[in-house]
Design a protein around this motif. Structure first.
Motif, PDB file in Angstrom:
ATOM      1  N   MET A  53       4.940   7.271  16.343  1.00  0.00           N
ATOM      2  CA  MET A  53       6.050   7.486  17.269  1.00  0.00           C
ATOM      3  C   MET A  53       7.357   6.931  16.710  1.00  0.00           C
ATOM      4  SD  MET A  53       4.739   9.105  19.801  1.00  0.00           S
ATOM      5  CE  MET A  53       5.938   8.941  21.106  1.00  0.00           C
ATOM      6  N   GLN A  54       7.370   6.554  15.466  1.00  0.00           N
ATOM      7  CA  GLN A  54       8.569   6.029  14.820  1.00  0.00           C
ATOM      8  C   GLN A  54       8.825   6.839  13.560  1.00  0.00           C
ATOM      9  OE1 GLN A  54       6.884   2.079  14.023  1.00  0.00           O
ATOM     10  NE2 GLN A  54       6.996   2.510  11.835  1.00  0.00           N
ATOM     11  N   SER A  55       9.955   6.624  12.947  1.00  0.00           N
ATOM     12  CA  SER A  55      10.268   7.317  11.695  1.00  0.00           C
ATOM     13  C   SER A  55       9.370   6.805  10.576  1.00  0.00           C
ATOM     14  CB  SER A  55      11.729   7.063  11.312  1.00  0.00           C
ATOM     15  OG  SER A  55      12.585   7.552  12.301  1.00  0.00           O
ATOM     16  N   TYR A  56       9.071   7.683   9.640  1.00  0.00           N
ATOM     17  CA  TYR A  56       8.308   7.273   8.460  1.00  0.00           C
ATOM     18  C   TYR A  56       9.153   6.334   7.608  1.00  0.00           C
ATOM     19  CZ  TYR A  56       5.083  11.110   9.429  1.00  0.00           C
ATOM     20  OH  TYR A  56       4.179  11.944  10.013  1.00  0.00           O
ATOM     21  N   ASN A  57       8.501   5.481   6.850  1.00  0.00           N
ATOM     22  CA  ASN A  57       9.190   4.625   5.897  1.00  0.00           C
ATOM     23  C   ASN A  57       9.738   5.530   4.795  1.00  0.00           C
ATOM     24  OD1 ASN A  57       9.603   3.042   3.464  1.00  0.00           O
ATOM     25  ND2 ASN A  57       8.512   1.382   4.490  1.00  0.00           N
ATOM     26  N   MET A  76       0.868  -1.163   0.000  1.00  0.00           N
ATOM     27  CA  MET A  76       0.000   0.000   0.000  1.00  0.00           C
ATOM     28  C   MET A  76       0.912   1.222   0.000  1.00  0.00           C
ATOM     29  SD  MET A  76      -2.787   0.659   3.000  1.00  0.00           S
ATOM     30  CE  MET A  76      -4.192   1.559   2.464  1.00  0.00           C
ATOM     31  N   LYS A  77       0.836   2.001  -1.027  1.00  0.00           N
ATOM     32  CA  LYS A  77       1.685   3.189  -1.142  1.00  0.00           C
ATOM     33  C   LYS A  77       0.945   4.367  -0.522  1.00  0.00           C
ATOM     34  CE  LYS A  77       5.070   5.284  -3.828  1.00  0.00           C
ATOM     35  NZ  LYS A  77       6.300   5.376  -3.096  1.00  0.00           N
ATOM     36  N   LEU A  78       1.528   4.918   0.539  1.00  0.00           N
ATOM     37  CA  LEU A  78       0.938   6.058   1.226  1.00  0.00           C
ATOM     38  C   LEU A  78       1.998   7.141   1.387  1.00  0.00           C
ATOM     39  CD1 LEU A  78      -0.763   4.244   4.246  1.00  0.00           C
ATOM     40  CD2 LEU A  78      -1.939   5.209   2.284  1.00  0.00           C
ATOM     41  N   THR A  79       1.596   8.372   1.215  1.00  0.00           N
ATOM     42  CA  THR A  79       2.496   9.465   1.569  1.00  0.00           C
ATOM     43  C   THR A  79       2.481   9.599   3.092  1.00  0.00           C
ATOM     44  OG1 THR A  79       0.774  11.152   1.508  1.00  0.00           O
ATOM     45  CG2 THR A  79       1.930  10.698  -0.572  1.00  0.00           C
ATOM     46  N   ASP A  80       3.457  10.297   3.636  1.00  0.00           N
ATOM     47  CA  ASP A  80       3.477  10.536   5.077  1.00  0.00           C
ATOM     48  C   ASP A  80       2.193  11.247   5.510  1.00  0.00           C
ATOM     49  OD1 ASP A  80       6.009   9.443   4.972  1.00  0.00           O
ATOM     50  OD2 ASP A  80       7.055  11.366   5.209  1.00  0.00           O
ATOM     51  N   LYS A  81       1.733  12.158   4.678  1.00  0.00           N
ATOM     52  CA  LYS A  81       0.516  12.917   4.987  1.00  0.00           C
ATOM     53  C   LYS A  81      -0.710  11.998   5.009  1.00  0.00           C
ATOM     54  CE  LYS A  81      -1.887  17.132   3.660  1.00  0.00           C
ATOM     55  NZ  LYS A  81      -1.879  18.322   2.813  1.00  0.00           N
ATOM     56  N   GLN A  82      -0.781  11.063   4.073  1.00  0.00           N
ATOM     57  CA  GLN A  82      -1.904  10.119   4.048  1.00  0.00           C
ATOM     58  C   GLN A  82      -1.886   9.212   5.275  1.00  0.00           C
ATOM     59  OE1 GLN A  82      -0.940   8.551   0.159  1.00  0.00           O
ATOM     60  NE2 GLN A  82      -2.830   9.383  -0.715  1.00  0.00           N
ATOM     61  N   TYR A  84       4.517   1.833  15.540  1.00  0.00           N
ATOM     62  CA  TYR A  84       4.606   2.272  16.932  1.00  0.00           C
ATOM     63  C   TYR A  84       3.900   3.617  17.028  1.00  0.00           C
ATOM     64  CZ  TYR A  84       6.680   3.535  21.419  1.00  0.00           C
ATOM     65  OH  TYR A  84       6.871   3.912  22.719  1.00  0.00           O
ATOM     66  N   THR A  85       2.866   3.679  17.856  1.00  0.00           N
ATOM     67  CA  THR A  85       1.997   4.855  17.910  1.00  0.00           C
ATOM     68  C   THR A  85       1.753   5.299  19.349  1.00  0.00           C
ATOM     69  OG1 THR A  85      -0.018   3.533  18.045  1.00  0.00           O
ATOM     70  CG2 THR A  85       0.765   4.094  15.840  1.00  0.00           C
ATOM     71  N   SER A  86       1.145   6.466  19.462  1.00  0.00           N
ATOM     72  CA  SER A  86       0.719   7.010  20.746  1.00  0.00           C
ATOM     73  C   SER A  86      -0.709   7.512  20.594  1.00  0.00           C
ATOM     74  CB  SER A  86       1.642   8.160  21.143  1.00  0.00           C
ATOM     75  OG  SER A  86       1.165   8.809  22.295  1.00  0.00           O
ATOM     76  N   CYS A  87      -1.545   7.240  21.579  1.00  0.00           N
ATOM     77  CA  CYS A  87      -2.926   7.728  21.569  1.00  0.00           C
ATOM     78  C   CYS A  87      -2.921   9.216  21.904  1.00  0.00           C
ATOM     79  CB  CYS A  87      -3.759   6.955  22.599  1.00  0.00           C
ATOM     80  SG  CYS A  87      -5.463   7.537  22.732  1.00  0.00           S
ATOM     81  N   VAL A  88      -3.600  10.014  21.092  1.00  0.00           N
ATOM     82  CA  VAL A  88      -3.614  11.463  21.335  1.00  0.00           C
ATOM     83  C   VAL A  88      -4.487  11.829  22.530  1.00  0.00           C
ATOM     84  CG1 VAL A  88      -3.062  12.054  18.944  1.00  0.00           C
ATOM     85  CG2 VAL A  88      -5.454  11.899  19.641  1.00  0.00           C
ATOM     86  N   ARG A  89      -5.408  10.945  22.936  1.00  0.00           N
ATOM     87  CA  ARG A  89      -6.286  11.245  24.079  1.00  0.00           C
ATOM     88  C   ARG A  89      -5.668  10.859  25.415  1.00  0.00           C
ATOM     89  NH1 ARG A  89     -10.474   9.470  20.130  1.00  0.00           N
ATOM     90  NH2 ARG A  89      -9.633   7.434  20.558  1.00  0.00           N
TER      91      ARG A  89
END
Length: 78
Positions: free
Chosen positions: A20-24, A1-7, A36-41
């Motif tokens: 929470m990690q570097s973009y591919n 799946m090709k996604l931009t960082d913005k997508q 690896y993520t962080s919940c914004v709430r």
């Protein structure tokens, strides 16, 4: 799946998550990749499979900690 960082950020934002990690560097993400993520709430940090994030965006909250908190709050009210 090709996604931009913005997508990818848009998908994560819809899920209430922040990467929470570097973009591919190639902007390629497989649906079975773990992010690896962080919940914004609530700030909980966790690894989530992209497939899981996409599915939960369609049906409800992604953060498992928030899910548990909501269930416990409902139980406490009864």
């Amino acid at each position: 799946m090709k996604l931009t960082d913005k997508q990818l950020d848009g998908i994560l934002q819809q899920a209430g998550l922040r990467l929470m990690q570097s973009y591919n560097a190639e902007g390629k993400y497989r649906k079975n990749d773990w992010l690896y993520t962080s919940c914004v709430r609530c700030g909980t940090e966790a690894h989530y499979c992209l497939r899981y994030i996409l599915h939960k965006n369609d049906v409800g909250d992604v953060c498992r900690s928030e899910e548990r908190f909501s269930r416990n709050a409902e139980t406490d009210l009864v």
